[in-house]
Design a protein around this motif. Structure first.
Motif, PDB file in Angstrom:
ATOM      1  N   HIS A 120       0.759  -1.345   0.069  1.00 32.72           N
ATOM      2  CA  HIS A 120      -0.210  -0.005   0.016  1.00 32.72           C
ATOM      3  C   HIS A 120       0.703   1.223  -0.182  1.00 32.72           C
ATOM      4  O   HIS A 120       0.389   2.309   0.267  1.00 32.72           O
ATOM      5  CB  HIS A 120      -0.919   0.074   1.203  1.00 32.72           C
ATOM      6  N   SER A 154      -0.797  -3.085  -5.695  1.00 30.65           N
ATOM      7  CA  SER A 154      -0.518  -1.990  -5.004  1.00 30.65           C
ATOM      8  C   SER A 154      -1.688  -1.101  -4.823  1.00 30.65           C
ATOM      9  O   SER A 154      -2.138  -0.699  -5.889  1.00 30.65           O
ATOM     10  CB  SER A 154       0.532  -1.177  -6.025  1.00 30.65           C
ATOM     11  N   TYR A 155      -2.097  -0.827  -3.616  1.00 24.83           N
ATOM     12  CA  TYR A 155      -3.310   0.053  -3.354  1.00 24.83           C
ATOM     13  C   TYR A 155      -2.963   1.043  -2.361  1.00 24.83           C
ATOM     14  O   TYR A 155      -3.190   0.902  -1.136  1.00 24.83           O
ATOM     15  CB  TYR A 155      -4.501  -1.044  -3.200  1.00 24.83           C
ATOM     16  N   PRO A 156      -2.336   2.243  -2.669  1.00 25.96           N
ATOM     17  CA  PRO A 156      -1.985   3.309  -1.742  1.00 25.96           C
ATOM     18  C   PRO A 156      -3.090   3.882  -0.843  1.00 25.96           C
ATOM     19  O   PRO A 156      -3.074   4.398   0.158  1.00 25.96           O
ATOM     20  CB  PRO A 156      -1.357   4.503  -2.633  1.00 25.96           C
ATOM     21  N   ILE A 211      -5.432   2.142   0.674  1.00 30.87           N
ATOM     22  CA  ILE A 211      -5.649   1.238   1.628  1.00 30.87           C
ATOM     23  C   ILE A 211      -4.551   1.109   2.769  1.00 30.87           C
ATOM     24  O   ILE A 211      -3.604   1.323   2.488  1.00 30.87           O
ATOM     25  CB  ILE A 211      -5.823  -0.349   0.865  1.00 30.87           C
ATOM     26  N   THR A 235      -1.182  -3.198   4.609  1.00 34.69           N
ATOM     27  CA  THR A 235      -1.148  -4.328   3.705  1.00 34.69           C
ATOM     28  C   THR A 235      -1.873  -5.491   4.327  1.00 34.69           C
ATOM     29  O   THR A 235      -2.514  -6.506   3.587  1.00 34.69           O
ATOM     30  CB  THR A 235       0.474  -4.752   3.646  1.00 34.69           C
ATOM     31  N   LEU A 253      -5.149  -5.804   3.076  1.00 32.87           N
ATOM     32  CA  LEU A 253      -4.947  -6.414   1.781  1.00 32.87           C
ATOM     33  C   LEU A 253      -5.023  -7.778   1.517  1.00 32.87           C
ATOM     34  O   LEU A 253      -5.690  -8.264   0.868  1.00 32.87           O
ATOM     35  CB  LEU A 253      -3.850  -5.756   0.767  1.00 32.87           C
TER      36      LEU A 253
END
Ligand code: 5GP
Ligand code: MN
Length: 345
Positions: free
Chosen positions: A125, A138-140, A142, A145, A148
């Motif tokens: 993230h 990759s999800y900044p 959120i 991790t 995720l």
């Protein structure tokens, strides 16, 4: 119900690898924090329940307050068992890279990971992920991790296989990366996930105590000492705290003892930017920790002045030089960012 954050094609791709794999290695970043260990062990418990041969490897030791976590005794430290770890990395079918966005964040392990013929997936993230994995999740937006990992397992259709132990690890990572749900934690889905984790039988109040309230007496005295030397820059709404090697020695410092210190100055009215400078005990450098509240981009300061990076409100970097020089660089940064710092209040 949860929003589908991870793209379906990536879930399908990873599921295909997962079904065929036997040996899976999970790696995370240097000086692992609650989210690094939480996400790694959360995934570890799930993969272990699916009869996979799983190993978690991190570059170096993690703080004592994470040692209660189920599975933590099996986490392999690369700086102590390099040869064995190299063999596991080389022979893995899949390598899961968790909670870091750049190879330099796994330091000496990077060469082995790059050289391994394993299929690699990044689950993270942090902003701006490097392109070193075949699948990049990759999800900044959120906040952890660990969250995720929960989302990934559920989307693969295995919610029912999350154990109480796995849920404890995931919860710990979600909690520590949001400062006990005090920042980056306004997404209502976080609380849906917590509800699901509670249904697995976790005791969230006990986890909070184990992580935040099991420090040594000397750690609390160190905190008092550090705060008594704090510098507040009222004209910039900023504050600075620091800790030299000599001072660490005086207070029987052990890894993790200064965890959370950088957040404390933010409890002063109007202070929206905090910096903690700590002389490293292993390498000849000063570790920089930066925190901000609101929209002040402390990651920009980390990148521009301290060769680092991170999130908008939590970032860090490194400085090679003396403590006095590091302080001078910080004050230069304040000068440059003063207009923005003042505008925030
Ligand atoms: P901490 O202050 O807890 O050590 O780090 C906070 C965040 O800053 C980390 O989650 C990471 O995103 C970022 N960070 C810390 N140190 C470094 C560094 O040396 N380089 C980069 N690029 N990011 C860092
Ligand atoms: Mn994280």
């Amino acid at each position: 119900m949860l929003t589908k954050v991870i793209e379906q094609a990536k879930i399908d791709h990873f599921t295909k690898w997962f079904e065929r794999a036997d040996k899976i290695v999970i790696v995370s970043h240097v000086s692992p924090d609650g989210d690094a260990i939480g996400s790694s062990l959360g995934l570890y418990h799930f993969l272990d329940s699916q009869e996979k041969n799983v190993n978690v490897i991190v570059p170096n030791a993690f703080p004592d307050f994470l040692r209660w976590m189920p599975g933590s005794k099996d986490v392999l430290l690369y700086d102590r068992y390099k040869d064995f770890a190299d063999k596991l990395i080389a022979e893995a079918d899949i390598i899961c890279c968790l909670d870091f966005n750049a190879l330099k964040r796994i330091e000496d392990m990077a060469d082995a990971v790059v050289a391994s013929p394993a299929r690699k997936v990044l689950i993270d993230h942090h902003l701006y992920p490097e392109d070193f994995c075949k699948i990049t999740m990759s999800y900044p937006t959120i906040s952890s991790t660990s969250e995720l990992i929960f989302r990934l397992i559920c989307r693969m259709g295995y919610f029912s296989d999350i154990s109480k132990e796995g849920a404890e690890c995931i919860y710990t990572g979600m909690m520590t990366d949001t400062g006990g749900f005090t920042y980056n934690s306004n997404n209502c889905e976080i609380y849906f996930i917590i509800s699901e984790l509670l249904s697995k039988g976790i005791d969230k109040d006990d986890i909070y105590r184990k992580v935040y309230n099991t420090y040594s007496e000397s750690r609390l005295r160190l905190m008092g000492y550090v705060l008594s030397n704090m510098v507040v820059y009222s004209d910039c709404n900023a504050a600075l705290i620091s800790l030299t090697k000599e001072e660490q020695g005086r207070f029987d410092y052990i890894k993790g003892d200064s965890e959370g210190f950088v957040n404390i100055p933010l409890s002063i009215k109007n202070v929206c930017f905090s910096c903690f400078l700590r002389e490293d005990t292993e390498k000849p450098m000063i570790k920089i920790s930066l925190r901000s509240v609101g929209t002040f981009p402390c990651n920009q300061v980390a990148a521009e002045f301290f060769n680092g990076g991170g999130h908008l409100n939590a970032s860090g970097g490194e400085f090679f030089g003396t403590m006095e020089e590091a302080k001078a660089v910080f004050e230069k940064a304040l000068e440059k960012y003063k207009p923005l710092l003042i505008a925030k209040n």
